[in-house]
Design a protein around this motif. Structure first.
Motif, PDB file in Angstrom:
ATOM      1  N   LYS A  47       0.828  -1.211   0.000  1.00 42.47           N
ATOM      2  CA  LYS A  47       0.000   0.000   0.000  1.00 42.47           C
ATOM      3  C   LYS A  47       0.862   1.261   0.000  1.00 42.47           C
ATOM      4  O   LYS A  47       0.563   2.236  -0.696  1.00 42.47           O
ATOM      5  N   ASP A  48       1.961   1.221   0.752  1.00 43.23           N
ATOM      6  CA  ASP A  48       2.822   2.398   0.888  1.00 43.23           C
ATOM      7  C   ASP A  48       3.901   2.480  -0.185  1.00 43.23           C
ATOM      8  O   ASP A  48       4.668   3.444  -0.224  1.00 43.23           O
ATOM      9  N   GLY A  49       3.982   1.468  -1.029  1.00 48.45           N
ATOM     10  CA  GLY A  49       4.993   1.460  -2.089  1.00 48.45           C
ATOM     11  C   GLY A  49       6.387   1.130  -1.618  1.00 48.45           C
ATOM     12  O   GLY A  49       7.379   1.472  -2.278  1.00 48.45           O
ATOM     13  N   PRO A  81       2.203  -3.269  -7.333  1.00 51.01           N
ATOM     14  CA  PRO A  81       3.012  -4.456  -7.063  1.00 51.01           C
ATOM     15  C   PRO A  81       3.400  -4.652  -5.595  1.00 51.01           C
ATOM     16  O   PRO A  81       3.412  -3.715  -4.809  1.00 51.01           O
ATOM     17  N   PHE A  82       3.699  -5.898  -5.297  1.00 54.32           N
ATOM     18  CA  PHE A  82       4.458  -6.227  -4.093  1.00 54.32           C
ATOM     19  C   PHE A  82       5.925  -6.142  -4.504  1.00 54.32           C
ATOM     20  O   PHE A  82       6.400  -6.970  -5.281  1.00 54.32           O
ATOM     21  N   LYS A  83       6.632  -5.142  -4.017  1.00 58.57           N
ATOM     22  CA  LYS A  83       8.023  -4.931  -4.433  1.00 58.57           C
ATOM     23  C   LYS A  83       8.944  -5.838  -3.619  1.00 58.57           C
ATOM     24  O   LYS A  83       9.747  -5.380  -2.809  1.00 58.57           O
ATOM     25  N   SER A 116      15.190   1.984   1.918  1.00 61.68           N
ATOM     26  CA  SER A 116      14.757   3.289   2.425  1.00 61.68           C
ATOM     27  C   SER A 116      13.932   3.066   3.684  1.00 61.68           C
ATOM     28  O   SER A 116      13.376   1.978   3.887  1.00 61.68           O
ATOM     29  N   PRO A 117      13.816   4.093   4.543  1.00 58.15           N
ATOM     30  CA  PRO A 117      12.969   3.954   5.732  1.00 58.15           C
ATOM     31  C   PRO A 117      11.551   3.524   5.351  1.00 58.15           C
ATOM     32  O   PRO A 117      10.993   3.991   4.354  1.00 58.15           O
ATOM     33  N   GLY A 118      11.000   2.607   6.126  1.00 58.01           N
ATOM     34  CA  GLY A 118       9.668   2.084   5.841  1.00 58.01           C
ATOM     35  C   GLY A 118       9.672   0.770   5.088  1.00 58.01           C
ATOM     36  O   GLY A 118       8.664   0.055   5.062  1.00 58.01           O
ATOM     37  N   ASP A 119      10.806   0.441   4.440  1.00 57.35           N
ATOM     38  CA  ASP A 119      10.917  -0.854   3.784  1.00 57.35           C
ATOM     39  C   ASP A 119      10.884  -1.968   4.833  1.00 57.35           C
ATOM     40  O   ASP A 119      11.114  -1.741   6.020  1.00 57.35           O
ATOM     41  N   VAL A 120      10.617  -3.174   4.370  1.00 58.32           N
ATOM     42  CA  VAL A 120      10.512  -4.340   5.249  1.00 58.32           C
ATOM     43  C   VAL A 120      11.664  -5.298   4.960  1.00 58.32           C
ATOM     44  O   VAL A 120      11.994  -5.553   3.797  1.00 58.32           O
TER      45      VAL A 120
END
Length: 202
Positions: A47-49, A81-83, A116-120
């Motif tokens: 959702k957040d890219g 997409p699911f990146k 980047s911040p927010g990535d998993v």
């Protein structure tokens, strides 16, 4: 609970039966709320890219590849997409980093480049103690990434330091059952998300 070591000298057919029975017993103890929280983080990243990085060694590297394939390509969600990326898959990169910086750095250096911040970051490990995974998670925590581990045995350090965890509780050294169940979690996740994407388009 079945002790596989005690039946190793039995007939292969008995060992086969007992092995799969043992897997069933282990899977009955999976915390399905933890699985839900994991999948919700994957959906939030989409959702957040944000990127979703999978890391692991050996059999867990294969599971990382399977996860990334099912999420990024298997869902066929190309417009939204699911990146998902497995950092285990580029042999040129991993061997270059291993040669230049040491094997402990093969994942953290890629995160330094790509994340980047927010990535998993999803670290997959039977022992939970692989130095290159711990190094990557330490970087991730310091740089605003979401940390998730999928572990076995007693969970090791990964279970303690990650924000979320899915754990398969086994005796230390039971790599095959742990890795088999980790792969079923990849299949479950892919199956759920494929159906999730299909229902979105209805």
């Amino acid at each position: 609970m079945i002790n596989l070591k005690s039946i190793y000298n039995s007939k292969i057919s008995l060992y086969s039966q007992s092995y799969y029975q043992y897997l069933c017993e282990l899977m009955k103890n999976i915390n399905h709320s933890d699985v839900e929280l994991f999948i919700l983080e994957i959906l939030k990243a989409r959702k957040d890219g944000n990127n979703i990085f999978f890391i692991g060694n050996g059999g867990s590297a294969a599971t990382a590849s399977h996860f990334a394939n099912d999420l990024a390509m298997g869902t066929k969600s190309f417009k939204k997409p699911f990146k998902a990326i497995s950092l285990t898959d580029n042999q040129s990169i991993t061997t270059a980093l291993g040669n230049d910086f040491g094997f402990k750095e093969v994942f953290v250096k890629q995160l330094e480049c790509y994340s980047s911040p927010g990535d998993v970051v999803v670290a997959i490990s039977a022992s939970g103690n692989s130095p290159n995974l711990l190094e990557a998670i330490d970087f991730a925590k310091k740089n605003g990434l979401i940390t998730i581990s999928i572990t076995g045995f007693d969970g090791g350090h990964l279970k303690k330091i990650c924000l979320k965890n899915i754990h398969i509780d086994t005796d230390i050294g039971e790599y095959a059952p742990v890795e088999d169940i980790h792969m079923t979690i990849a299949g479950l996740t892919g199956s759920y998300l494929i159906n999730y994407v299909k229902n979105e388009s209805l």
